[in-house]
Write a protein that holds these residues in place. Structure first.
Motif, short mmCIF file in Angstrom:
data_model
loop_
_atom_site.label_atom_id
_atom_site.label_comp_id
_atom_site.label_asym_id
_atom_site.label_seq_id
_atom_site.Cartn_x
_atom_site.Cartn_y
_atom_site.Cartn_z
N UNK A 127 -9.39 5.18 112.34
CA UNK A 127 -8.82 5.27 113.77
C UNK A 127 -9.11 6.47 114.36
N UNK A 128 -9.10 7.48 113.67
CA UNK A 128 -9.44 8.92 114.21
C UNK A 128 -10.55 9.57 113.58
N UNK A 129 -11.90 9.11 113.68
CA UNK A 129 -13.01 9.48 113.11
C UNK A 129 -13.32 11.09 113.33
N UNK A 130 -13.19 11.29 114.49
CA UNK A 130 -13.63 12.75 115.03
C UNK A 130 -12.75 13.61 114.50
N UNK A 131 -11.29 13.54 114.65
CA UNK A 131 -10.45 14.19 114.29
C UNK A 131 -10.29 14.68 112.63
N UNK A 132 -10.49 13.36 111.96
CA UNK A 132 -10.31 13.28 110.22
C UNK A 132 -11.37 14.09 110.10
N UNK A 133 -12.63 13.87 110.40
CA UNK A 133 -14.02 14.65 110.19
C UNK A 133 -13.83 16.09 110.24
N UNK A 134 -13.23 16.50 111.15
CA UNK A 134 -12.85 17.97 111.52
C UNK A 134 -12.24 18.44 110.59
N UNK A 135 -10.97 17.88 110.10
CA UNK A 135 -10.17 18.30 109.21
C UNK A 135 -10.69 18.62 107.92
#
Length: 226
Positions: free
Chosen positions: A61-69
C-alpha cells in the motif's frame, strides 16, 4: 464458501446424460472467483531501552515510504538513535516521535510523499507515519500514533502525513513513551517543551519474522489533531 455453478450443472442428471448421447457438449462448472490476496507487510522490530516495538509495514500500500524506512533499517542507521519527542493532546492521546533527529550524517535523500488518500491508510491508533516539514521532505524521522487522529490524513485542503504501517506488539511501550517527562526548555518553536527529557534509545532496528500474537492496538476514540 458458497460455490457458483453454471446453469448446466444444475440440470437433472438424466438430461445431462441425454445431451451427451446426442453429442452435445456439457459446459464445466464456472469456478468461483479467486479471493483477493491480503496486502503484504514487512515486520520490523525496534528494540528500545524501554522494550521492543514490533511493526508491520505496508509494502504494497505504501511502497515508497516502506522502502525508505527499510533502507534505514538495513543500513542500521536507526541503531543508537532515539525516541526524542512526544506530543500529548489528552489522556492517552498523542504521538511519539523518533529516528535520526534530522542528523545529516545519517540521512538518506528525501522521498516522494505518499498521501493517505493514495494509500488508503489512516492515522489510527498504533499507526506509524513519517515526520516531515513539507511534502517530499521526509527522511529518517517517524512517529507512532496513540489514539486515532484522522485530521492528520490527506484531504482536499492538506497533504497530510504518510502512514506506512502499524504497531502489532509493543503499544504498552509506546504509551509509556507518551507519558515520559519532557524538558520545558528543549525544542524550538512549536516543539518547545515537547522534547523528552531523557530520550529513549533505539538499540537496534531489524527485519524480523518472529511469530506474533493478535495486534495489541486496541481501538480508541478519535483524538484532536496534534
Amino acid at each position: 464458501m458458497i460455490r457458483r455453478f453454471s446453469l448446466a450443472s444444475a440440470l437433472p442428471v438424466a438430461m445431462l446424460i441425454a445431451g451427451a448421447a446426442f453429442g452435445q457438449a456439457v459446459p464445466a462448472p464456472t469456478p468461483p472467483p479467486a479471493a483477493p490476496l491480503p496486502a503484504a507487510t514487512v515486520q520490523v522490530t525496534l528494540t528500545t531501552s524501554a522494550g521492543p516495538i514490533i511493526l508491520a509495514l505496508e509494502k504494497d500500500k505504501a511502497p515508497i515510504t516502506t522502502a525508505n524506512f527499510l533502507h534505514y533499517v538495513d543500513a542500521k542507521r536507526f541503531d543508537g538513535t532515539t525516541f526524542y519527542r512526544r506530543v500529548k493532546v489528552g489522556d492517552g492521546f498523542g504521538l511519539v516521535q523518533g529516528g535520526i533527529s534530522q542528523n545529516p550524517k545519517l540521512a538518506f535523500p528525501p522521498i516522494k510523499h505518499e498521501p493517505t488518500s493514495q494509500t488508503g491508510l489512516s492515522h489510527v491508533d498504533g499507526a506509524i507515519s513519517m515526520a516531515m516539514n513539507a511534502p517530499n521532505t521526509a527522511q529518517g524521522d517517524f512517529f507512532i500514533m496513540v489514539g486515532a487522529s484522522p485530521g492528520m490524513d490527506a484531504n482536499a485542503n492538506q497533504p497530510g502525513y504518510a502512514v506506512f504501517g502499524h504497531v502489532v506488539q509493543g503499544m504498552d511501550v509506546v504509551r509509556r513513551l507518551l507519558d515520559a517527562p519532557t524538558d520545558p526548555d528543549k525544542g524550538a518553536g512549536m516543539m518547545k517543551g515537547q522534547m523528552i527529557a531523557a530520550p529513549v534509545k533505539i538499540l537496534s532496528a531489524r527485519r524480523t519474522t518472529t511469530a506474533i500474537t493478535a495486534p495489541d492496538t486496541a481501538a480508541a476514540p478519535a483524538a484532536a489533531t496534534p
